[in-house]
Scaffold this active site. Structure first.
Site, PDB file in Angstrom:
ATOM      1  CG  ASP A  80      -3.418   5.847   7.551  1.00 56.47           C
ATOM      2  OD1 ASP A  80      -1.900   6.011   7.918  1.00 56.47           O
ATOM      3  OD2 ASP A  80      -3.734   5.504   8.504  1.00 56.47           O
ATOM      4  CB  THR A 114       1.642   1.330   4.840  1.00 54.89           C
ATOM      5  OG1 THR A 114       0.483   2.131   4.942  1.00 54.89           O
ATOM      6  CG2 THR A 114       1.618   0.529   3.547  1.00 54.89           C
TER       7      THR A 114
END
Length: 549
Positions: A80, A114
């Site tokens: 994450d 991301t």
């Protein structure tokens, strides 16, 4: 002999010694640093590139995980983006802006952290090349802003509206939830997680207003068991047990007094001391305490309550009196848990025993104790609450790391479903949306006059980086994959062709139902462009070193 250079006396301080004689202290200016102009802008871009390149390999369903070791030895394994950046110890000011960028995406959308960092990195790389060509930073920033508006408008125009129904097993929502879970450690249980995410959101969603109240969804964890043992509890789960071991393990038809006042005799607010010099005085004090405890329990029973939920603790004497009076009690409940209990049971949080009335009590069908494994760890489940919209997601796992990653994965999945309830328009994943926007910006570049053409083409190239990174992370040839997809999208005018990361044999993201909520993708473009503009506008950095005397 060369004359010794005089120190800079502009920041000198006049002081006196113990005899009253004056002397001058000159601060050392040697540690002050300054970067300015193009040198400063390029240094910022390089700093941001160094940090963003760390999360680049975590993008997509084939993205790799990172292991983060904290200062006290705590281990976190995750892919994450927001978590990776937040746990890194960064000194550089520009690197910290990237952390805030990922956090903003996480706070607003909950997913795509991301992707937004990878897009910002691509934009900064393109800006670096334009700076080398001698184009002014503000010209680049303004061109990127204009290109971003065209990209967002193109996504708006080509977004598809999917049907969101009230049935808990709605296939579109489940598929979207599964898409967000495909790249997580917990992906082997992605069906369980997807069903839980959809059920939790639909339980608290107001589909007429297109609103989801996150306050009503609580997450509880317990180490032990398997990741598939997760459960959705339509009520509240408290990491507590009944205060006395002899209290019944199950209470039915519960009327709950929710208290923030302690079960103890009143004390003066000011500092005080009580001197007891004889047995009789001690007995008087003991009787006073007993009388006060009985008064409190009498006030609770008179209100009609049969369960007491207290924010504070109480001693053994009060506990015994509660048991004798047939009242089940829970103590040391945290403030946020107490608020959720009040919301779920439609009760009032009462600060004084005298204020208790039947109207202020919370109601629940059952309160029961759960016991886990051989450790005799217990938790309380409050079910059949009067407010049926409060739910608790209970996540289990073999160790702390798996449980923590399970919470993050479920949070992302719930956010995706929440975003679709708020706005059911979607664009397609696998880099399809970025390619669509890239082609639109590239076409618009030909219509621009002057230097803006460079900025538009650079923005288009930056958007191409997302499908290239996806292809690279999936073990495909990035340049060949990108060129084939761009050619197909341009010739077929098909907005849902993306990178086949999982080797399904088709590039049609609509057929594979790989989707992204439109609001999340638009937010990525806007946040990455804003950050790039902010970095390009900084042209001077003055670092004041630590003063020495």
């Amino acid at each position: 002999m060369a004359q010794q250079q005089m120190p800079d006396l502009s920041n000198a301080i006049v002081a006196q010694d113990e005899m009253g004689r004056p002397f001058i202290i000159v601060r050392d200016q040697g540690k002050k640093q300054r970067q300015h102009g193009l040198e400063a802008t390029k240094a910022h871009i390089l700093a941001a590139r160094a940090v963003a390149s760390i999360v680049k390999t975590s993008l997509g369903p084939r993205g790799l995980d990172k292991i983060l070791v904290g200062p006290d030895g705590d281990i976190t394994i995750t892919n994450d983006g927001a978590t990776i950046l937040a746990q890194m110890d960064l000194d550089n000011e520009i690197a910290k802006l990237l952390v805030q960028l990922a956090q903003s995406q996480d706070d607003e959308i909950g997913d795509g952290t991301t992707g937004v960092v990878v897009l910002a990195l691509a934009l900064l790389d393109q800006a670096h090349e334009l700076l080398d060509k001698g184009i002014h930073p503000l010209k680049i920033a303004n061109g990127f802003d204009a290109a971003c508006k065209i990209a967002v408008a193109q996504l708006d125009a080509d977004a598809d509206d999917i049907l969101i129904s009230e049935e808990a097993r709605d296939s579109n929502l489940l598929k979207a939830a599964r898409t967000s879970l495909g790249l997580k450690i917990v992906s082997k249980a992605h069906d369980h997680f997807a069903h839980m995410a959809v059920d939790a959101v639909l339980a608290v969603a107001d589909l007429e207003r297109k609103d989801v109240d996150f306050e009503l969804i609580k997450m509880e964890t317990k180490v032990g068991g398997s990741i598939e043992d997760l459960a959705l509890i339509r009520g509240v789960l408290l990491d507590k047990e009944f205060s006395h071991p002899q209290m019944p393990k199950k209470a039915t038809d519960c009327k709950i007094a929710i208290l923030t006042c302690p079960f103890e005799p009143p004390k003066p607010k000011t500092k005080h001391k009580l001197d007891i010099s004889s047995v009789e005085e001690f007995k008087v004090l003991q009787e006073y305490e007993q009388t006060k405890f009985r008064e409190m329990i009498s006030l609770v029973k008179d209100s009609g309550a049969n369960v007491v939920a207290c924010q504070w603790g109480f001693d053994d004497e009060a506990n015994h009196l509660l048991l004798s009076s047939g009242l089940n009690a829970i103590r040391w409940i945290g403030g946020s848990e107490l608020e959720l209990l009040a919301i779920a049971t439609n009760g009032h949080i009462v600060p004084r025993f005298e204020d208790l009335t039947p109207e202020k009590l919370g109601t629940a069908g059952v309160i029961r104790e759960l016991e886990f494994g051989t450790t005799r760890d217990r938790m309380l489940v409050v079910e059949d609450c009067s407010n049926t919209r409060a739910v608790t997601c209970f996540i289990r796992g073999s160790n702390e790391m798996i449980v923590a990653e399970g919470v993050r994965a479920l949070h992302d999945s719930i956010c995706v479903v929440r975003n679709l309830v708020r706005d059911s328009r979607v664009v397609y994943g696998g880099g399809a949306a970025e390619l669509l926007a890239s082609l639109a910006v590239s076409a618009a570049a030909d219509k621009q006059k002057g230097i803006d053409q460079y900025a538009f083409r650079a923005f288009s190239s930056a958007l191409d980086q997302v499908p290239m990174v996806l292809a690279e992370n999936s073990g495909l040839d990035p340049i060949e994959t990108l060129s084939q997809l761009k050619l197909k999208q341009a010739l077929e005018k098909c907005a849902h062709l993306g990178v086949d990361c999982l080797g399904k044999g088709t590039n049609d993201m609509k057929e594979l139902f790989v989707i992204d909520p439109l609001i999340g993708k638009k937010q990525q473009l806007l946040l990455a462009t804003q950050l790039t503009r902010m970095i390009l506008k900084i042209n001077d950095v003055i670092i004041s070193g630590k003063d020495e005397y």
